[in-house]
Design a protein around this motif. Structure first.
Motif, mmCIF file in Angstrom:
data_model
loop_
_atom_site.group_PDB
_atom_site.id
_atom_site.type_symbol
_atom_site.label_atom_id
_atom_site.label_comp_id
_atom_site.label_asym_id
_atom_site.label_seq_id
_atom_site.Cartn_x
_atom_site.Cartn_y
_atom_site.Cartn_z
ATOM 1 N N GLY A 46 0.784 -1.222 0.000
ATOM 2 C CA GLY A 46 0.000 0.000 0.000
ATOM 3 C C GLY A 46 0.821 1.280 0.000
ATOM 4 O O GLY A 46 0.298 2.355 0.240
ATOM 5 N N ARG A 47 2.109 1.152 -0.277
ATOM 6 C CA ARG A 47 2.945 2.360 -0.287
ATOM 7 C C ARG A 47 2.890 3.089 -1.628
ATOM 8 O O ARG A 47 3.305 4.234 -1.725
ATOM 9 C CB ARG A 47 4.394 2.000 0.085
ATOM 10 N N VAL A 48 2.405 2.410 -2.665
ATOM 11 C CA VAL A 48 2.116 3.092 -3.933
ATOM 12 C C VAL A 48 0.712 2.672 -4.379
ATOM 13 O O VAL A 48 0.162 1.681 -3.883
ATOM 14 C CB VAL A 48 3.144 2.749 -5.052
ATOM 15 N N ASP A 49 0.142 3.449 -5.316
ATOM 16 C CA ASP A 49 -1.226 3.191 -5.763
ATOM 17 C C ASP A 49 -1.291 2.326 -7.013
ATOM 18 O O ASP A 49 -2.332 1.751 -7.326
ATOM 19 C CB ASP A 49 -1.928 4.532 -6.046
ATOM 20 N N ALA A 50 -0.172 2.262 -7.754
ATOM 21 C CA ALA A 50 -0.188 1.489 -9.001
ATOM 22 C C ALA A 50 1.237 1.179 -9.429
ATOM 23 O O ALA A 50 2.193 1.810 -8.971
ATOM 24 C CB ALA A 50 -0.902 2.269 -10.109
ATOM 25 N N VAL A 51 1.364 0.169 -10.317
ATOM 26 C CA VAL A 51 2.636 -0.104 -10.992
ATOM 27 C C VAL A 51 2.375 0.065 -12.486
ATOM 28 O O VAL A 51 1.335 -0.382 -12.988
ATOM 29 C CB VAL A 51 3.142 -1.539 -10.695
#
Ligand code: ARG
Length: 250
Positions: free
Chosen positions: A179-184
């Motif tokens: 959950g530290r980024v919203d997307a890859v």
């Protein structure tokens, strides 16, 4: 006498050019191995399997090239953004890494004819309700990419997207999972491979970028480039290309 000297010099130059020209293939044969640079967190093109071997579509191309030379493949595993420098420094003979043929890269290396067509994709967590349908919908969000990839470039180009860069796609996905980024953002086929392996992720949108992958060799290395192109032609004509497509893309 002067005329003879001139002819001699020209002849010497031609012979020298021919030798330096054919040096790579001879070198590879003498060495007994083809040094292939890649970054192996990019399934199904290159990834580490259960028995700790680097395998995939690109490795099958490498094996085909090596087979025709009567040598073995030696994989040199490097961060993606180190592959072109390693090629330029002669640490590898070629790079086969799902590498998109771009204008900027083509200034410093030579690319084979395209061997695969690709687009980018946005992958998110399945349990959330964030389902971006364009790069613009990533503005104000934090996304993970692999350093130096075309995914990195297109995301960085959109002002307002916070881009976090990783050397390995596996780490980018760990960041998404936590959950530290919203997307890859990454190439479509690897995106599908990751989503298939980890059902907690979902492919939200394919972004049409019209990329093609090429095998990279050192700039001016015509002999090796011709050999790669010829091998790709043979693979297509003989059905080997389709066989490895079926093998890695069911
Ligand atoms: N196609 C993209 C690019 O050229 C990503 C390639 C990443 N390849 C890899 N083996 N990690 O930038």
């Amino acid at each position: 006498m002067k005329k003879y000297l001139k002819t001699l010099i020209i002849l010497t130059l031609i012979v020298a050019a021919t030798f330096s020209f054919s040096q790579t293939l001879v070198q590879i044969k003498q060495r007994g191995k083809l040094l292939v640079g890649t970054e192996p967190t990019f399934p199904p093109f290159e990834f580490v399997d259960e028995s700790n071997q680097i395998v995939g579509f690109d490795l099958d191309i490498a094996n085909e090239l090596a087979k025709r030379l009567g040598v073995k493949v030696e994989v040199v595993s490097l961060p993606f953004d180190s592959l072109i420098p390693a090629l330029q420094q002669g640490k590898v003979d070629m790079v086969i890494a799902g590498m998109t043929i771009t204008e900027d890269r083509a200034k410093v290396v030579d690319f084979s004819k395209p061997y695969f067509e690709a687009n980018q994709a946005i992958v998110v967590r399945k349990d959330g309700n964030f389902r971006p349908q364009s790069l613009e919908e990533l503005i104000g969000k934090k996304i993970a990419v692999q350093l130096g990839t075309t995914g990195d470039l297109i995301a960085t180009d959109v002002k307002g997207i916070e881009v976090v860069r990783f050397q390995r796609f596996t780490d980018a996905f760990l960041e998404l999972q936590n959950g530290r980024v919203d997307a890859v953002v990454l190439d479509e086929a690897p995106a599908k491979a990751y989503v298939k392996k980890f059902p907690k992720f979902i492919l939200s949108k394919v972004v049409d970028t019209g990329e093609t992958y090429g095998v990279a060799v050192r700039k001016g290395n015509k002999e090796l480039l011709n050999f790669v192109n010829q091998t790709l032609d043979i693979m297509r004509a003989s059905g080997t290309y389709n066989k490895i497509i079926d093998k890695w893309f069911e």
